[in-house]
Design a protein around this motif. Structure first.
Motif, mmCIF file in Angstrom:
data_model
loop_
_atom_site.group_PDB
_atom_site.id
_atom_site.type_symbol
_atom_site.label_atom_id
_atom_site.label_comp_id
_atom_site.label_asym_id
_atom_site.label_seq_id
_atom_site.Cartn_x
_atom_site.Cartn_y
_atom_site.Cartn_z
ATOM 1 N N MET A 1 82.814 -59.492 10.054
ATOM 2 C CA MET A 1 83.268 -60.815 9.639
ATOM 3 C C MET A 1 83.471 -60.814 8.118
ATOM 4 N N THR A 2 84.603 -61.307 7.685
ATOM 5 C CA THR A 2 84.878 -61.340 6.252
ATOM 6 C C THR A 2 84.214 -62.556 5.607
ATOM 7 N N LYS A 3 83.866 -62.369 4.346
ATOM 8 C CA LYS A 3 83.248 -63.431 3.556
ATOM 9 C C LYS A 3 84.107 -63.678 2.328
ATOM 10 N N ILE A 4 83.969 -64.860 1.744
ATOM 11 C CA ILE A 4 84.740 -65.219 0.557
ATOM 12 C C ILE A 4 83.874 -65.037 -0.688
ATOM 13 N N TYR A 5 84.407 -64.268 -1.624
ATOM 14 C CA TYR A 5 83.740 -63.984 -2.897
ATOM 15 C C TYR A 5 84.540 -64.621 -4.024
ATOM 16 N N LYS A 6 83.896 -64.845 -5.153
ATOM 17 C CA LYS A 6 84.536 -65.518 -6.286
ATOM 18 C C LYS A 6 84.429 -64.643 -7.535
ATOM 19 N N LEU A 7 85.576 -64.411 -8.186
ATOM 20 C CA LEU A 7 85.641 -63.647 -9.424
ATOM 21 C C LEU A 7 86.137 -64.575 -10.522
ATOM 22 N N THR A 8 85.382 -64.640 -11.624
ATOM 23 C CA THR A 8 85.733 -65.496 -12.749
ATOM 24 C C THR A 8 85.675 -64.679 -14.035
ATOM 25 N N VAL A 9 86.690 -64.870 -14.892
ATOM 26 C CA VAL A 9 86.756 -64.201 -16.194
ATOM 27 C C VAL A 9 86.862 -65.282 -17.258
ATOM 28 N N ALA B 1 83.163 -55.920 -1.811
ATOM 29 C CA ALA B 1 83.505 -56.976 -2.776
ATOM 30 C C ALA B 1 83.388 -56.460 -4.207
ATOM 31 N N LYS B 2 82.368 -55.657 -4.494
ATOM 32 C CA LYS B 2 82.224 -55.068 -5.833
ATOM 33 C C LYS B 2 83.448 -54.218 -6.166
ATOM 34 N N ASP B 3 83.854 -53.383 -5.211
ATOM 35 C CA ASP B 3 85.020 -52.518 -5.427
ATOM 36 C C ASP B 3 86.293 -53.335 -5.620
ATOM 37 N N LEU B 4 86.509 -54.324 -4.758
ATOM 38 C CA LEU B 4 87.707 -55.157 -4.870
ATOM 39 C C LEU B 4 87.705 -55.961 -6.165
ATOM 40 N N GLY B 5 86.546 -56.491 -6.532
ATOM 41 C CA GLY B 5 86.433 -57.250 -7.774
ATOM 42 C C GLY B 5 86.738 -56.380 -8.981
ATOM 43 N N GLY C 1 75.613 -66.717 -3.374
ATOM 44 C CA GLY C 1 75.291 -66.981 -4.766
ATOM 45 C C GLY C 1 74.740 -65.779 -5.516
ATOM 46 N N GLN C 2 74.741 -64.611 -4.880
ATOM 47 C CA GLN C 2 74.236 -63.391 -5.517
ATOM 48 C C GLN C 2 75.263 -62.869 -6.517
ATOM 49 N N LEU C 3 74.804 -62.482 -7.691
ATOM 50 C CA LEU C 3 75.647 -61.930 -8.737
ATOM 51 C C LEU C 3 75.899 -60.450 -8.432
#
Length: 62
Positions: free
Chosen positions: A1-9, A30-34, A55-57
């Motif tokens: 199942m896919t999850k939604i992650y958030k990347l902010t700069v 997610a780390k790799d894609l980010g 909410g994990q960094l």
């Protein structure tokens, strides 16, 4: 199942340069894609964070 992650700069002033959501199967993917998104947009050396749905960094650079 896919999850939604958030990347902010951010700029040092706090202005958001990028505020993007993306999907991944797990935190490692997610780390790799980010990181790939940061590299593509040449933001790898800017202040950034990638956060999991729980909410994990996952990625952080100041």
């Amino acid at each position: 199942m896919t999850k939604i992650y958030k990347l902010t700069v951010f700029e040092p002033s706090g202005e958001k340069l990028l505020d993007e959501s993306f999907t991944a199967e797990n935190d490692e993917q997610a780390k790799d894609l980010g990181q790939n998104l940061l590299n593509e947009k040449n933001y790898q050396d800017r202040t950034h964070r990638c956060i999991s749905p729980a909410g994990q960094l996952l990625l952080f650079h100041r």
